[in-house]
Design a protein around this motif. Sequence first.
Motif, PDB file in Angstrom:
ATOM      1  N   ASP A   1       0.837  -1.199   0.000  1.00 46.22           N
ATOM      2  CA  ASP A   1       0.000   0.000   0.000  1.00 46.22           C
ATOM      3  C   ASP A   1       0.875   1.253   0.000  1.00 46.22           C
ATOM      4  O   ASP A   1       0.614   2.203  -0.738  1.00 46.22           O
ATOM      5  CB  ASP A   1      -0.914   0.007   1.224  1.00 46.22           C
ATOM      6  CG  ASP A   1      -1.797   1.239   1.265  1.00 46.22           C
ATOM      7  OD1 ASP A   1      -2.773   1.297   0.488  1.00 46.22           O
ATOM      8  OD2 ASP A   1      -1.499   2.161   2.069  1.00 46.22           O
ATOM      9  N   ARG A   2       1.920   1.252   0.802  1.00 46.64           N
ATOM     10  CA  ARG A   2       2.810   2.416   0.871  1.00 46.64           C
ATOM     11  C   ARG A   2       3.623   2.553  -0.415  1.00 46.64           C
ATOM     12  O   ARG A   2       3.913   3.661  -0.853  1.00 46.64           O
ATOM     13  CB  ARG A   2       3.715   2.350   2.098  1.00 46.64           C
ATOM     14  CG  ARG A   2       3.002   2.514   3.463  1.00 46.64           C
ATOM     15  CD  ARG A   2       1.713   3.278   3.384  1.00 46.64           C
ATOM     16  NE  ARG A   2       1.164   3.649   4.674  1.00 46.64           N
ATOM     17  CZ  ARG A   2      -0.126   3.626   4.956  1.00 46.64           C
ATOM     18  NH1 ARG A   2      -1.002   3.192   4.049  1.00 46.64           N
ATOM     19  NH2 ARG A   2      -0.574   4.030   6.115  1.00 46.64           N
ATOM     20  N   VAL A   3       3.979   1.452  -1.044  1.00 45.22           N
ATOM     21  CA  VAL A   3       4.665   1.489  -2.338  1.00 45.22           C
ATOM     22  C   VAL A   3       3.744   2.122  -3.387  1.00 45.22           C
ATOM     23  O   VAL A   3       4.173   2.958  -4.186  1.00 45.22           O
ATOM     24  CB  VAL A   3       5.109   0.077  -2.770  1.00 45.22           C
ATOM     25  CG1 VAL A   3       5.469   0.027  -4.241  1.00 45.22           C
ATOM     26  CG2 VAL A   3       6.286  -0.396  -1.922  1.00 45.22           C
ATOM     27  N   ALA A   4       2.476   1.741  -3.384  1.00 46.30           N
ATOM     28  CA  ALA A   4       1.524   2.263  -4.367  1.00 46.30           C
ATOM     29  C   ALA A   4       1.372   3.777  -4.255  1.00 46.30           C
ATOM     30  O   ALA A   4       1.089   4.454  -5.248  1.00 46.30           O
ATOM     31  CB  ALA A   4       0.167   1.582  -4.201  1.00 46.30           C
ATOM     32  N   ARG A   5       1.590   4.313  -3.083  1.00 49.59           N
ATOM     33  CA  ARG A   5       1.478   5.760  -2.889  1.00 49.59           C
ATOM     34  C   ARG A   5       2.571   6.531  -3.623  1.00 49.59           C
ATOM     35  O   ARG A   5       2.461   7.741  -3.802  1.00 49.59           O
ATOM     36  CB  ARG A   5       1.519   6.103  -1.406  1.00 49.59           C
ATOM     37  CG  ARG A   5       0.284   5.635  -0.677  1.00 49.59           C
ATOM     38  CD  ARG A   5       0.325   6.013   0.766  1.00 49.59           C
ATOM     39  NE  ARG A   5      -0.918   5.653   1.424  1.00 49.59           N
ATOM     40  CZ  ARG A   5      -1.264   6.078   2.614  1.00 49.59           C
ATOM     41  NH1 ARG A   5      -0.478   6.888   3.289  1.00 49.59           N
ATOM     42  NH2 ARG A   5      -2.402   5.708   3.147  1.00 49.59           N
ATOM     43  N   LEU A   6       3.627   5.845  -4.036  1.00 52.04           N
ATOM     44  CA  LEU A   6       4.704   6.508  -4.780  1.00 52.04           C
ATOM     45  C   LEU A   6       4.279   6.905  -6.190  1.00 52.04           C
ATOM     46  O   LEU A   6       4.920   7.760  -6.800  1.00 52.04           O
ATOM     47  CB  LEU A   6       5.933   5.603  -4.868  1.00 52.04           C
ATOM     48  CG  LEU A   6       6.853   5.587  -3.662  1.00 52.04           C
ATOM     49  CD1 LEU A   6       8.011   4.627  -3.901  1.00 52.04           C
ATOM     50  CD2 LEU A   6       7.376   6.969  -3.337  1.00 52.04           C
ATOM     51  N   ASP A   7       3.229   6.294  -6.705  1.00 48.34           N
ATOM     52  CA  ASP A   7       2.783   6.608  -8.068  1.00 48.34           C
ATOM     53  C   ASP A   7       2.496   8.100  -8.240  1.00 48.34           C
ATOM     54  O   ASP A   7       2.909   8.710  -9.220  1.00 48.34           O
ATOM     55  CB  ASP A   7       1.551   5.788  -8.447  1.00 48.34           C
ATOM     56  CG  ASP A   7       1.858   4.313  -8.631  1.00 48.34           C
ATOM     57  OD1 ASP A   7       3.052   3.962  -8.762  1.00 48.34           O
ATOM     58  OD2 ASP A   7       0.911   3.514  -8.644  1.00 48.34           O
ATOM     59  N   ALA A   8       1.796   8.673  -7.292  1.00 49.63           N
ATOM     60  CA  ALA A   8       1.462  10.100  -7.382  1.00 49.63           C
ATOM     61  C   ALA A   8       2.721  10.952  -7.287  1.00 49.63           C
ATOM     62  O   ALA A   8       2.869  11.946  -8.011  1.00 49.63           O
ATOM     63  CB  ALA A   8       0.482  10.492  -6.285  1.00 49.63           C
ATOM     64  N   GLN A   9       3.646  10.564  -6.420  1.00 53.16           N
ATOM     65  CA  GLN A   9       4.888  11.326  -6.293  1.00 53.16           C
ATOM     66  C   GLN A   9       5.718  11.217  -7.575  1.00 53.16           C
ATOM     67  O   GLN A   9       6.334  12.189  -8.004  1.00 53.16           O
ATOM     68  CB  GLN A   9       5.696  10.851  -5.091  1.00 53.16           C
ATOM     69  CG  GLN A   9       6.884  11.740  -4.819  1.00 53.16           C
ATOM     70  CD  GLN A   9       7.675  11.353  -3.589  1.00 53.16           C
ATOM     71  OE1 GLN A   9       7.286  10.483  -2.826  1.00 53.16           O
ATOM     72  NE2 GLN A   9       8.806  11.998  -3.399  1.00 53.16           N
TER      73      GLN A   9
END
Length: 194
Positions: free
Chosen positions: A63-71
């Motif tokens: 889940d935390r890895v997926a948050r990198l997409d926006a960054q």
Amino acid sequence: MPTGVHLSDVRGRLFDAAERVLLREGPSALTSRAVTTEADCAKGVLHRHFADFDGFLAALVLDRVARLDAQTRALCDAAGSRTVADNLTDALTTLFESVAVAIVGLVTSRDELRARLRASRPTGVPLLAEATAMIAAYLAAERGLGRVAADADVDVLAPTLIGAAHLLFADRTGAPPRAAAVHRSVVTVLAGAG
């Protein structure tokens, strides 16, 4: 939390609670009891949504890895603006001021978690590998705009930048590094690539 009370977004609530415990007390304090206590819910709630605690932790990391997409999108969209060093300094600071350092500590401290993550991510350390890809994509975009040398090896520069920044932020108990220290590292790594 009384039994029978409906919880909305249980996964998000449990993930956020785990992140708070992880940031406050480190990987060794992260237990199912600590997470459910922090989330103010019964221990059984976690086990109704995840087969076991390592399954929960694997889902948290992903889940935390997926948050990198926006960054990644925001950083690549910044190509051509400001300076390359300023954009990278901001991106690395945002990355490592988040839970990233603690997640890396969690992954490296739990063999079963690492084994589960290897099933979907056979190489690299989750989060660091994706962050490296983010930096490489940005550097490639800047290279395409002529702001990074045409012969710059972004696949070497990116992990070097991630490693340097990770070392600056790795002391979980001390104050985070100043922006000037991060910027100096970025400039030093990029020397000759501009």
